[in-house]
Each structure stands twice: as C-alpha cells, then as structure tokens.
Scaffold this active site. Structure first.
Site, PDB file in Angstrom:
ATOM      1  CG  ASP A  54      -1.879   1.118   1.304  1.00 13.86           C
ATOM      2  OD1 ASP A  54      -2.319   1.572   0.238  1.00 13.86           O
ATOM      3  OD2 ASP A  54      -2.182   1.566   2.432  1.00 13.86           O
ATOM      4  CG  ASN A  93       4.066  -4.801   6.905  1.00  8.88           C
ATOM      5  OD1 ASN A  93       3.893  -4.516   8.080  1.00  8.88           O
ATOM      6  ND2 ASN A  93       3.162  -4.544   5.974  1.00  8.88           N
ATOM      7  CD  GLU A  94      -0.522  -5.716   7.492  1.00 12.94           C
ATOM      8  OE1 GLU A  94      -0.969  -5.645   6.332  1.00 12.94           O
ATOM      9  OE2 GLU A  94      -1.045  -5.139   8.455  1.00 12.94           O
ATOM     10  CG  ASN A 114       0.900  -4.025  11.176  1.00 15.76           C
ATOM     11  OD1 ASN A 114       1.658  -3.669  12.085  1.00 15.76           O
ATOM     12  ND2 ASN A 114       1.282  -4.071   9.914  1.00 15.76           N
ATOM     13  CE1 TYR A 152      -4.415   0.689  10.258  1.00 16.80           C
ATOM     14  CE2 TYR A 152      -3.638  -1.561   9.960  1.00 16.80           C
ATOM     15  CZ  TYR A 152      -3.405  -0.193   9.909  1.00 16.80           C
ATOM     16  OH  TYR A 152      -2.192   0.296   9.514  1.00 16.80           O
ATOM     17  CE1 TYR A 190      -8.737  -0.392   5.433  1.00 15.95           C
ATOM     18  CE2 TYR A 190      -6.933  -0.899   6.934  1.00 15.95           C
ATOM     19  CZ  TYR A 190      -7.408  -0.276   5.790  1.00 15.95           C
ATOM     20  OH  TYR A 190      -6.552   0.465   5.013  1.00 15.95           O
ATOM     21  CD  GLU A 208       1.030  -1.093   9.457  1.00 16.32           C
ATOM     22  OE1 GLU A 208      -0.142  -1.070   9.042  1.00 16.32           O
ATOM     23  OE2 GLU A 208       1.996  -1.462   8.773  1.00 16.32           O
ATOM     24  CD1 TRP A 259      -0.996   2.963   8.239  1.00 20.77           C
ATOM     25  CD2 TRP A 259       1.140   2.409   8.662  1.00 20.77           C
ATOM     26  NE1 TRP A 259      -0.362   2.811   7.030  1.00 20.77           N
ATOM     27  CE2 TRP A 259       0.947   2.476   7.270  1.00 20.77           C
ATOM     28  CE3 TRP A 259       2.410   2.094   9.169  1.00 20.77           C
ATOM     29  CZ2 TRP A 259       2.000   2.220   6.374  1.00 20.77           C
ATOM     30  CZ3 TRP A 259       3.430   1.850   8.269  1.00 20.77           C
ATOM     31  CH2 TRP A 259       3.211   1.909   6.891  1.00 20.77           C
ATOM     32  CE  LYS A 288      -5.692   3.185   7.606  1.00 14.42           C
ATOM     33  NZ  LYS A 288      -5.600   3.026   6.144  1.00 14.42           N
TER      34      LYS A 288
HETATM   35  C1  BDP Z   1      -1.452  -2.414   6.588  1.00 11.89           C
HETATM   36  C2  BDP Z   1      -0.112  -2.239   5.893  1.00 11.89           C
HETATM   37  C3  BDP Z   1       0.213  -0.802   5.543  1.00 11.89           C
HETATM   38  C4  BDP Z   1      -1.030  -0.105   5.030  1.00 11.89           C
HETATM   39  C5  BDP Z   1      -2.051  -0.088   6.146  1.00 11.89           C
HETATM   40  C6  BDP Z   1      -3.333   0.640   5.726  1.00 11.89           C
HETATM   41  O1  BDP Z   1       0.928  -2.801   6.640  1.00 11.89           O
HETATM   42  O2  BDP Z   1       1.248  -0.778   4.594  1.00 11.89           O
HETATM   43  O3  BDP Z   1      -0.774   1.175   4.548  1.00 11.89           O
HETATM   44  O4  BDP Z   1      -2.407  -1.402   6.480  1.00 11.89           O
HETATM   45  O5  BDP Z   1      -4.243  -0.014   5.220  1.00 11.89           O
HETATM   46  O6  BDP Z   1      -2.101  -3.464   5.982  1.00 11.89           O
HETATM   47  O7  BDP Z   1      -3.397   1.843   5.891  1.00 11.89           O
END
Ligand code: BDP
Length: 594
Positions: free
Chosen positions: A162, A413-414, A467, A469, A473, A504, A549, A568
């Site tokens: 992303d 990462n992820e 990470n 959200y 999300y 994150e 993040w 973000k």
């Molecule tokens: C995570 C990723 C990051 C994205 C973030 C997002 O590690 O690179 O920018 O989410 O969705 O999945 O903002």
C-alpha cells in the site's frame, strides 16, 4: 563493503545532480545498445529523485520497465593506482551499470546499496560515460513481489503493498577511491558491566598481504579511550558513556590497515555502547524496560517521491522530537543510510524492516479481499523467492549491523502467516537472520487475517509485532465494539509470554474535516480511535510499544479506498499536524517525563 567515506586515505565524489534520462517505452534499449553512446531523445532527470512525479505525464508516472540514466564522469588525476568503485545507495528495484558501453555490474533489491569495482574499466585523469539502467518491474520472485497482468490498456504492474511503487535513483551515487589494500568490512558488538564498556570488533581486510590492523576508539571529545591491534579484538572503555534512547552518545572507532608501518587505509565507524535483550515480556535496552512510542513511517514526499533529501529528513526528526516519539519502524523497506546515521546521533530507536511486504494474497493495497492468487505455490511465492528474501535479510543486516539505533529486525510486513506454506517459508528465514546477527532479536509483523491462535509464524519470533485496525477496517465507526474485541485478541497474544509491540494502528483522516460526534475520516475520530487503542494497550502488561500508522500521509496506487493516497498520517504529507498530533504529543511527552 563500506559506504564511501572521506578519510586521510579515501576520497569520494558525489555524482548527484542532473543526469541524461530516457524511458525505454518499447524495450529496445539493450538491443540498440543505448549505453554505448550518449542517449538520444533524452530529457534531464534529477538524482536523487523518483522520476514518477516530476513530469505531468501519466505515462511517466505509471511507467514499468527500463529507465536509462547517463552522465559523464571524470576520474581525478590523483586517483592513479587506487581502487575505484561506484557505490549506488538505492536503485529501485534493479540496476545494470555500464562504463563506456561495457556492462560492469547488476543488482536487484531497490532499497539496499551495491558497489561496482571500476578499477580495470576507468583511468585516473580521464572521463568515461556512465549509464545506469533502473528497472522497476516486480514479479513473484522479487522482494517486494508483484505481477504484470494483461489489461485492455496493455500490460500493467500489479503489487500488493500500500505505497506507490516509486522508481529511480533514490539516494546518492558515489564514485570512490581507496587503496588496493583496504578495510573491506568491520563488525562491532558492544557490552558493559558497571561502568566498564567493551567494544568487540572484527575487521576484514582485502587486497593485500602482511597487513596489520590497528584500531583506536575516541570519545565525542576526540580523546582516545582505547587502542587495539589485530583483525579481531575487544576494547575496554572505562567510565563508559552509554548510548541511550533519547541520548545517542557515539564513540568513533578508527580502523587502520597498516603495511610496513605505513597506514594504507583508514576508515571511521561510529559506535554506540548499549545492550538489547528480551526478558520474558520485557524489552530491555541497557537492562531497562523500554516502551516504544512512535510510528511506522515512509520515505515519501511530494515531487521527489522516495528520494532522500537531508532537509526533509531533518524536518521528520524534528517532528518526532516535538511529538515525544522515541522510535520508528522503517516500514516497509530499509531507509537511507543518512536516516540510520541521524537516528544513531539523535538516540531514536529503530525497528529495521526488509522490503518483504505484500507476500499475502489476502490483502491488496491495504484493503482486504482476495487477489486471485495463492500466496505460497511453486508458481507464485516459491523457493526462489525465499532465496531472494534470504539475501535481502543478509544484505540489510550487513548494511545496518553497526547502528546502535537498530534494536530489532523485522523480516517481513503482514505476510500470510496462518498456513503450512507460510510456516515452511519463514522457518529458515528466521535462522538466516539469527545467523547473520546473533545480537539482536528478530520478528515479523503479523496481519489481522492471522489473529492469535491462527498465526503459525509468530512461534519463531522473539517479539510479537501486530498491525491491527479495530475501529477502522473492522468495527468501523464503533469504538465500543472495537475496544472489546481488540482487548480479547490482545489478551490472547499476551499469554504467549513474549513482548508485544503494536506496529500499526490508525485511521484515515482528512485534515480539516471536523465532526461531532466523531465519525470516521474526521480529525475527531482519529483522536478517539487512538485513545481507545491506548486504553487497550495500557490494560495489558506485555504490550511494550505503540507505533501509530502512519507518521504522515503518503502516496499509494489509485484505489477507491484511497483519497489522494493513504490519509492515516498524524501529519499531512507536507508535515503539518492533524489534531491527533497534539493528542499524541500529550500522551508521549507525559510518558517520557515519568
Ligand atoms: C497495513 C499495511 C500498511 C497499510 C495499512 C493501511 O501494513 O502498509 O498502509 O495497512 O491499510 O495493511 O493503511
């Protein structure tokens, strides 16, 4: 390989500036030997810079393929008899180098440096035509991966990270000279007991025989505090001044290669004396529990894209200081060597990450949803990819091993991490990292799709990095529900008995959008979202860090979930604060003064 330095025995020439530039739209440059003569139909391009956002042409911004950079280089007369090298700090993602039309080097890995030995191809007191072709194509066998798909408008580069796939010569290009007999590498390790520090070193010398190595360690006042002889050794430092988070004290180790009592080469290596250990759920720096505050960041700016610019870097470090952050992660690739050096001096703590991002078919552009591929198969991410990944881990550690600021390696990462394929792919990569650096903990960043109980890769990690959200999300706009489910999941992770860093958590925010009561995308919601997260973290002892993040808004590929990029950021892309910046400053400065 040592980054070019100016010392009493070494010289370097900065090749930044305007280069001749041409995109190879038809893929004919190699066949037509563009590197053999001055480029025709060329434009000018700045180095360092991403080329994508310089012109107003979408065909340049979205270009995939070979980009030719060329310039004339004059080799100083005084360099006669020296070893002459070209050092390219970052060519994203692949580079081929020609001298007067002769291919002399090639390299893959867009965020790590490479060196080309030009000694037998150039002459002191003469000029040569230097051509570097930078290719930005990502495949399943590159790190990061991608794929070229056929579309009605022609072949198109697809990737699953992303952030915009910026390309070009992103950092300094050097021409460098040293003696043939030279210090090729130095590794330092540090420890201390009471007030006595130790600096262990291993030096690799090349290009000569009967070479003696001498070392001298100086403090910040230039006073010699210890001396050594031999390619390996341990220097004892009385009344040691430790490198501390927030107070980056640095000694300088001068390493000399001596032949017949003559110093033929001398290099300088900064050294911070500190220890890093993981003890149960605690992350210790110099034996003291450390709590990470800060961000996942990006090398990303208007116009220059991913170029390193000293002034822009300084602004970022000033904002980190203003907000009370003590750390960041080099999401999602190794940053410029200037950034690492500055962090050493500033006492900023770094989680150093490889460019292994997007190894997950469940995610596309930060948006959940399948991409029509399976991650680990013989046709997609396979053994060959793993070899490339292993090399990138080794190269990152080779470049950054001596930075006291680096306290933890993040090898990906992820990635997909809840399948047998993932477990098999990652097991050996942790070994690669530990073999390359037995002194620092190793981890990877876990994605929400592999929650506690499902993840099969965390078992190999020394530190759990998550990470999450919740409230963005998932449970979008419902922070009450988010707090509940997040606490439940985190409680599960805490039972693993390892330190947890939240690498994150964040919410897209349009600067200037205000809503009461708070709703997603508003500045108020970003603050309330962060505050909810902090209540969760503060309730769980194993949590030893929070990195929001993102530090600043950044460019991404076009998508219906992105409004002029990823929003973000706690700062805007031009580094002005959103409301969340003031909120975080309150929390982090209060914590720092405790
Ligand atoms: C995570 C990723 C990051 C994205 C973030 C997002 O590690 O690179 O920018 O989410 O969705 O999945 O903002």
């Amino acid at each position: 390989m040592i980054r070019p330095q100016d010392t009493f025995t070494r010289e370097r020439k900065n090749l930044n500036g305007m280069w001749s530039f041409r995109l190879d739209h038809d893929g004919v440059g190699r066949e037509q030997r563009w590197a053999a003569a001055p480029l025709t139909e060329a434009e000018e391009m700045a180095v360092p810079a991403s080329y994508n956002d310089i012109s107003a042409d979408a065909a340049v911004r979205d270009f995939s393929g070979d980009a030719y950079y060329q310039r004339t280089v004059r080799v100083p007369k005084g360099w006669d008899g020296q070893r002459i090298t070209l050092y390219v700090e970052s060519a994203t993602h692949h580079a081929t180098v020609w001298v007067d039309g002769k291919e002399v080097a090639s390299h893959s890995g867009g965020y790590l440096p490479f060196e080309a030995d030009l000694t037998s191809h150039v002459s002191a007191g003469q000029e040569f035509l230097l051509t570097i072709c930078v290719n930005n194509v990502l495949t399943f066998q590159t790190i990061p991966p991608g794929v070229i798909e056929d579309t009605p408008s022609g072949p198109k580069q697809i990737y699953w990270h992303d952030f915009f796939n910026y390309a070009g010569l992103h950092r300094t290009v050097w021409l460098a000279a040293s003696a043939q007999t030279r210090v090729e590498d130095v590794t330092v390790t540090t420890d201390y007991e009471g007030t006595t520090g130790t600096v262990g070193y291993t030096v690799v010398v090349e290009g000569g025989e009967d070479v003696t190595v001498r070392t001298e360690l100086r403090d910040e006042d230039g006073q010699v505090v210890a001396k050594g002889t031999g390619a390996t050794g341990e220097l004892v430092v009385e009344d040691v001044h430790l490198w501390q988070p927030g107070a980056g004290y640095l000694y300088t180790l001068e390493v000399q290669a001596v032949v017949d009592d003559e110093v033929v080469d001398s290099i300088h290596q900064t050294v911070g004396v500190r220890t890093v250990t993981v003890d149960g759920t605690r992350f210790l720096i110099n034996g003291e529990p450390f709590y990470f505050t800060g961000f996942g960041m990006h090398e990303d700016h208007d116009t220059v894209g991913k170029a390193h610019v000293d002034a822009l870097m300084l602004r970022d470090f000033h904002l980190l200081e203003w907000i009370g952050a003590n750390s960041f992660r080099t999401s999602h690739y190794p940053y410029s060597e200037d950034v690492m050096d500055y962090a050493d001096r500033a006492g900023i703590v770094i989680i150093d990450e490889t460019p292994a991002v997007g190894l997950n078919s469940g995610i596309g552009g930060g948006i959940f949803g399948g991409q029509g591929y399976q991650t680990f198969t013989p046709e997609t991410i396979n053994d060959e990819t793993r070899e490339v990944h292993a090399r990138v881990i080794r190269d990152l550690i080779a470049r950054d091993k001596n930075h006291p600021s680096v306290v933890l390696w993040s090898i990906a990462n992820e990635p997909e991490s809840d399948t047998e394929g993932a477990e098999n792919y990652f097991r050996p990569l942790f070994d690669v990292a530990r073999e390359a650096d037995p002194t620092r903990p190793v981890g990877f960043v876990n994605v929400m799709l592999a929650p506690h109980g499902k993840c099969r890769v965390s078992q190999f990690a020394d530190v759990i990095m998550l990470n999450r959200y919740y409230g963005w999300y998932v449970n979008t706009g419902d922070l009450v529900a988010a707090e509940k489910v997040w606490t439940e999941e985190l409680t599960g992770w805490a039972s693993e008995g390892k330190p947890i860093i939240i690498t994150e958590y964040g919410a897209d925010t349009m600067p200037g959008l205000h809503q009461l009561p708070a709703a997603p995308w508003s500045e108020e919601y970003q603050v309330e979202y962060l505050d909810m997260n902090h209540r969760v973290f503060d309730s769980i002892e194993a949590v030893v860090g929070e990195q929001v993040w993102n530090f600043a808004d950044f460019a991404t590929t076009a998508g219906i979930m992105r409004v002029g990029g990823n929003k973000k950021g706690v700062f805007t892309r031009d580094r002005q604060p959103k409301a969340a910046a003031h909120y975080l400053r309150g929390r982090w400065t209060a914590r720092a003064s405790k």
